[in-house]
Design a protein around this motif. Structure first.
Motif, PDB file in Angstrom:
ATOM      1  N   THR A   3       0.826  -1.206   0.000  1.00  0.00           N
ATOM      2  CA  THR A   3       0.000   0.000   0.000  1.00  0.00           C
ATOM      3  C   THR A   3       0.862   1.259   0.000  1.00  0.00           C
ATOM      4  O   THR A   3       0.596   2.221  -0.733  1.00  0.00           O
ATOM      5  N   ALA A   4       1.911   1.253   0.836  1.00  0.00           N
ATOM      6  CA  ALA A   4       2.824   2.398   0.890  1.00  0.00           C
ATOM      7  C   ALA A   4       3.525   2.596  -0.450  1.00  0.00           C
ATOM      8  O   ALA A   4       3.683   3.733  -0.921  1.00  0.00           O
ATOM      9  N   LEU A   5       3.910   1.498  -1.095  1.00  0.00           N
ATOM     10  CA  LEU A   5       4.568   1.594  -2.397  1.00  0.00           C
ATOM     11  C   LEU A   5       3.613   2.106  -3.455  1.00  0.00           C
ATOM     12  O   LEU A   5       3.982   2.913  -4.324  1.00  0.00           O
ATOM     13  N   TRP A   6       2.364   1.673  -3.397  1.00  0.00           N
ATOM     14  CA  TRP A   6       1.359   2.108  -4.370  1.00  0.00           C
ATOM     15  C   TRP A   6       1.037   3.594  -4.197  1.00  0.00           C
ATOM     16  O   TRP A   6       0.909   4.339  -5.172  1.00  0.00           O
ATOM     17  N   LEU A   7       0.941   4.045  -2.940  1.00  0.00           N
ATOM     18  CA  LEU A   7       0.665   5.456  -2.678  1.00  0.00           C
ATOM     19  C   LEU A   7       1.852   6.329  -3.065  1.00  0.00           C
ATOM     20  O   LEU A   7       1.691   7.428  -3.595  1.00  0.00           O
ATOM     21  N   GLY A   8       3.060   5.813  -2.810  1.00  0.00           N
ATOM     22  CA  GLY A   8       4.269   6.518  -3.194  1.00  0.00           C
ATOM     23  C   GLY A   8       4.452   7.848  -2.482  1.00  0.00           C
ATOM     24  O   GLY A   8       3.768   8.171  -1.505  1.00  0.00           O
ATOM     25  N   GLY A   9       5.387   8.641  -2.988  1.00  0.00           N
ATOM     26  CA  GLY A   9       5.619   9.975  -2.460  1.00  0.00           C
ATOM     27  C   GLY A   9       5.895  10.002  -0.968  1.00  0.00           C
ATOM     28  O   GLY A   9       6.677   9.210  -0.437  1.00  0.00           O
ATOM     29  N   GLY A  10       5.238  10.933  -0.284  1.00  0.00           N
ATOM     30  CA  GLY A  10       5.446  11.096   1.143  1.00  0.00           C
ATOM     31  C   GLY A  10       5.015   9.898   1.958  1.00  0.00           C
ATOM     32  O   GLY A  10       5.596   9.616   3.005  1.00  0.00           O
ATOM     33  N   TRP A  11       3.994   9.176   1.499  1.00  0.00           N
ATOM     34  CA  TRP A  11       3.545   7.972   2.202  1.00  0.00           C
ATOM     35  C   TRP A  11       4.646   6.911   2.221  1.00  0.00           C
ATOM     36  O   TRP A  11       4.908   6.294   3.257  1.00  0.00           O
ATOM     37  N   LEU A  12       5.283   6.716   1.077  1.00  0.00           N
ATOM     38  CA  LEU A  12       6.354   5.725   1.000  1.00  0.00           C
ATOM     39  C   LEU A  12       7.547   6.162   1.845  1.00  0.00           C
ATOM     40  O   LEU A  12       8.142   5.347   2.558  1.00  0.00           O
ATOM     41  N   ASP A  13       7.900   7.440   1.760  1.00  0.00           N
ATOM     42  CA  ASP A  13       9.019   7.948   2.565  1.00  0.00           C
ATOM     43  C   ASP A  13       8.734   7.786   4.057  1.00  0.00           C
ATOM     44  O   ASP A  13       9.626   7.405   4.831  1.00  0.00           O
ATOM     45  N   ALA A  14       7.492   8.080   4.467  1.00  0.00           N
ATOM     46  CA  ALA A  14       7.129   7.947   5.878  1.00  0.00           C
ATOM     47  C   ALA A  14       7.194   6.491   6.322  1.00  0.00           C
ATOM     48  O   ALA A  14       7.644   6.187   7.440  1.00  0.00           O
ATOM     49  N   PHE A  15       6.756   5.573   5.453  1.00  0.00           N
ATOM     50  CA  PHE A  15       6.798   4.149   5.784  1.00  0.00           C
ATOM     51  C   PHE A  15       8.243   3.681   5.943  1.00  0.00           C
ATOM     52  O   PHE A  15       8.577   2.976   6.903  1.00  0.00           O
ATOM     53  N   ILE A  16       9.111   4.078   5.016  1.00  0.00           N
ATOM     54  CA  ILE A  16      10.524   3.694   5.099  1.00  0.00           C
ATOM     55  C   ILE A  16      11.150   4.265   6.367  1.00  0.00           C
ATOM     56  O   ILE A  16      11.904   3.576   7.067  1.00  0.00           O
ATOM     57  N   ALA A  17      10.834   5.530   6.691  1.00  0.00           N
ATOM     58  CA  ALA A  17      11.387   6.156   7.891  1.00  0.00           C
ATOM     59  C   ALA A  17      10.916   5.445   9.149  1.00  0.00           C
ATOM     60  O   ALA A  17      11.698   5.244  10.095  1.00  0.00           O
ATOM     61  N   LEU A  18       9.640   5.059   9.184  1.00  0.00           N
ATOM     62  CA  LEU A  18       9.103   4.365  10.358  1.00  0.00           C
ATOM     63  C   LEU A  18       9.769   3.012  10.552  1.00  0.00           C
ATOM     64  O   LEU A  18      10.177   2.654  11.663  1.00  0.00           O
ATOM     65  N   VAL A  19       9.889   2.250   9.473  1.00  0.00           N
ATOM     66  CA  VAL A  19      10.539   0.937   9.561  1.00  0.00           C
ATOM     67  C   VAL A  19      11.988   1.091  10.007  1.00  0.00           C
ATOM     68  O   VAL A  19      12.482   0.336  10.853  1.00  0.00           O
ATOM     69  N   ALA A  20      12.686   2.095   9.440  1.00  0.00           N
ATOM     70  CA  ALA A  20      14.083   2.321   9.808  1.00  0.00           C
ATOM     71  C   ALA A  20      14.213   2.700  11.276  1.00  0.00           C
ATOM     72  O   ALA A  20      15.133   2.239  11.969  1.00  0.00           O
ATOM     73  N   ALA A  21      13.290   3.530  11.781  1.00  0.00           N
ATOM     74  CA  ALA A  21      13.346   3.959  13.177  1.00  0.00           C
ATOM     75  C   ALA A  21      13.141   2.782  14.129  1.00  0.00           C
ATOM     76  O   ALA A  21      13.871   2.623  15.119  1.00  0.00           O
ATOM     77  N   VAL A  22      12.151   1.937  13.839  1.00  0.00           N
ATOM     78  CA  VAL A  22      11.894   0.766  14.685  1.00  0.00           C
ATOM     79  C   VAL A  22      13.067  -0.206  14.603  1.00  0.00           C
ATOM     80  O   VAL A  22      13.501  -0.779  15.615  1.00  0.00           O
ATOM     81  N   CYS A  23      13.576  -0.391  13.402  1.00  0.00           N
ATOM     82  CA  CYS A  23      14.722  -1.280  13.195  1.00  0.00           C
ATOM     83  C   CYS A  23      15.927  -0.802  14.002  1.00  0.00           C
ATOM     84  O   CYS A  23      16.606  -1.596  14.657  1.00  0.00           O
ATOM     85  N   LEU A  24      16.188   0.503  13.973  1.00  0.00           N
ATOM     86  CA  LEU A  24      17.311   1.052  14.731  1.00  0.00           C
ATOM     87  C   LEU A  24      17.098   0.891  16.231  1.00  0.00           C
ATOM     88  O   LEU A  24      18.038   0.563  16.964  1.00  0.00           O
ATOM     89  N   ALA A  25      15.878   1.103  16.702  1.00  0.00           N
ATOM     90  CA  ALA A  25      15.591   0.931  18.128  1.00  0.00           C
ATOM     91  C   ALA A  25      15.865  -0.513  18.564  1.00  0.00           C
ATOM     92  O   ALA A  25      16.427  -0.748  19.645  1.00  0.00           O
TER      93      ALA A  25
ATOM     94  N   ALA B  96      23.504   2.853  13.216  1.00  0.00           N
ATOM     95  CA  ALA B  96      22.759   4.008  12.718  1.00  0.00           C
ATOM     96  C   ALA B  96      23.177   4.353  11.293  1.00  0.00           C
ATOM     97  O   ALA B  96      22.328   4.642  10.430  1.00  0.00           O
ATOM     98  N   ILE B  97      24.480   4.316  11.032  1.00  0.00           N
ATOM     99  CA  ILE B  97      24.972   4.603   9.673  1.00  0.00           C
ATOM    100  C   ILE B  97      24.479   3.533   8.697  1.00  0.00           C
ATOM    101  O   ILE B  97      24.041   3.841   7.579  1.00  0.00           O
ATOM    102  N   TYR B  98      24.541   2.285   9.123  1.00  0.00           N
ATOM    103  CA  TYR B  98      24.124   1.148   8.305  1.00  0.00           C
ATOM    104  C   TYR B  98      22.650   1.260   7.908  1.00  0.00           C
ATOM    105  O   TYR B  98      22.290   1.191   6.725  1.00  0.00           O
ATOM    106  N   ILE B  99      21.794   1.475   8.890  1.00  0.00           N
ATOM    107  CA  ILE B  99      20.351   1.531   8.632  1.00  0.00           C
ATOM    108  C   ILE B  99      19.969   2.818   7.904  1.00  0.00           C
ATOM    109  O   ILE B  99      19.147   2.804   6.977  1.00  0.00           O
ATOM    110  N   ALA B 100      20.550   3.948   8.302  1.00  0.00           N
ATOM    111  CA  ALA B 100      20.216   5.219   7.665  1.00  0.00           C
ATOM    112  C   ALA B 100      20.632   5.227   6.198  1.00  0.00           C
ATOM    113  O   ALA B 100      19.892   5.739   5.337  1.00  0.00           O
TER     114      ALA B 100
END
Length: 250
Positions: free
Chosen positions: A49-71, A95-99
């Protein structure tokens, strides 16, 4: 919590020792499949769904996954060593790896992101079934007793087939089609090797931390880092080593 984790580790050790002497029936080796499949379907729905919506939705999804992954990675690092210097280095490196992986995924075309995702999902699927059905020699028994050479080969075969078939369907009907299919299949093998290397890296960190999973957020899969460790490794490797040349192919 510590007592629960200790019981889980003891249970896993007993299972590992049992498997050395007793060949478990296939239905037991794949008993976690329904739960894993249901969780995977839910995750694919959200990611798709995030990929289909694209744009800011996709960026927000990637950022959220990265944040949880880093935690989750920070949690593993904190449990893996009491040495403050090692902790700092591990957190900074993680942090460098995930970011790096997240920024790269947010910057590439959705079509290329989908190619990478297809390769990683095919790798995980092939490795799971080949490892459970065939078994055999362990890939890295001191790091991850459940991973086998059969799983590595199965993951590479599945990834090569998935990307090869996708290339055959989408390639132009000219003399370059065969070359495109071969290149895509070879890229699938590379994705499989890098993805499983990322999986082993996380497994090593979990072993150091004496934890079975990075968290328990996803039924049947553990944490977010458990689910995307291979994808992060692939994105990081492509971003650092091969992005310019590969992007020209898509």
């Amino acid at each position: 919590m510590a007592a629960v984790e200790q019981r889980i580790r003891k249970r896993d050790r007993i299972k590992a020792r049992t498997r050395r002497f007793v060949e478990l029936p296939l239905r037991l080796r794949t008993s976690d499949l329904p739960k894993r499949a249901a969780s995977a379907a839910a995750m694919l729905l959200v990611a798709g769904t995030a990929l289909w919506l694209g744009g800011g939705w996709l960026d927000a999804f990637i950022a959220l996954v990265a944040a949880v992954c880093l935690a989750e990675l920070i949690r593993l690092v904190r449990r893996a060593t009491p040495h403050s210097g090692f902790r700092t280095a591990g957190v900074m490196g993680g942090a460098i790896y995930i970011a790096t992986a997240a920024l790269f995924l947010a910057s590439i075309a959705p079509a290329f992101l989908l190619e990478l995702a297809l390769g990683v999902v095919a790798t995980d699927t092939g490795a799971y079934f080949a490892g459970r059905v065939i078994g055999g020699p362990k890939l890295a028994p001191r790091i991850s007793p459940s991973k086998t050479w059969a799983g590595l080969v199965g993951g590479a075969v599945f990834a090569a087939l998935a990307l090869g078939i996708e290339a055959a369907v989408t390639a132009d009907t000219d003399g370059s089609a065969l070359l495109a299919v071969g290149a895509a299949a070879a890229f699938g093998v590379i994705i499989a090797v890098v993805a499983q290397s990322g999986d082993l890296l996380e497994s090593w960190l979990k072993r150091k931390a004496k934890m079975k999973d990075s968290s328990n957020l996803i039924p049947g899969h553990g944490g977010v880092f458990d689910r995307v460790d291979g994808f992060v490794a692939v994105a990081f490797a492509v971003a650092v080593i091969g992005a310019p040349g590969l992007l020209d192919l898509w």
